[in-house]
Write an enzyme that holds these catalytic residues in place. Sequence first.
Site: not given
Ligand code: AMP
Length: 192
Positions: A88, A127, A139
């Site tokens: 990310r 969603r 979430r």
């Molecule tokens: P997601 O489900 O991919 O939208 O991730 C939800 C949250 O998890 C994000 O908003 C970040 O706070 C954290 N997160 C997930 N993947 C990463 C990553 N690769 N690097 C940093 N934070 C992450």
Amino acid sequence: MRLIFLGPPGAGKGTQAKLLTERYGIPQLSTGDMLRSAVAQGSEVGKRAKAVMDAGQLVSDEIVNEIVSDRIEAPDCAKGFILDGYPRTVPQAIALDRMLEQKGMKLDAVIELKVDEGALVRRMENRVAETVAAGGNVRSDDNPEAFRRRLEEYRAKTAPLSAHYAGTGQLKTVDGMADVDTVSAEIEKILA
Ligand code: AMP
């Protein structure tokens, strides 16, 4: 088959990754899911990550790099994996390149889902409505304010990854605004 999905929150990365897990028999590794499960378990990592995640900000590179490095060595990753939501940041991508090299692994493709950001907030709201209607849990970062913050984080820190992977010749771009089946067919063409 080792794949990365890129694209802003709500672009459909998780949906497409799930379809590919069935087709190729490889797991979808979502760092978001792994962090949410750490939060639910109340582990040390979970405690450190919760507030950052609820604010829509990024957890530290150090934490996610370590989680991914361990996870891709698990036996169910022997045939490959799909990374969803990782890397990310450019430092995470560099760490991943190094990690894969050390483990003697290579990526097959980096697939970017291009979407109209204006439509993403509506997708997120749908969603949430669908999840609530189905009696599921929403979430804690699925609210308009945290979502906007996640989009800002994406623009500032994750969007530069397209250039990183364009530079390595691995980037493939797909129109993520099309319906799920069309997007999936486009991805199949790339992987064929
Ligand atoms: P997601 O489900 O991919 O939208 O991730 C939800 C949250 O998890 C994000 O908003 C970040 O706070 C954290 N997160 C997930 N993947 C990463 C990553 N690769 N690097 C940093 N934070 C992450």
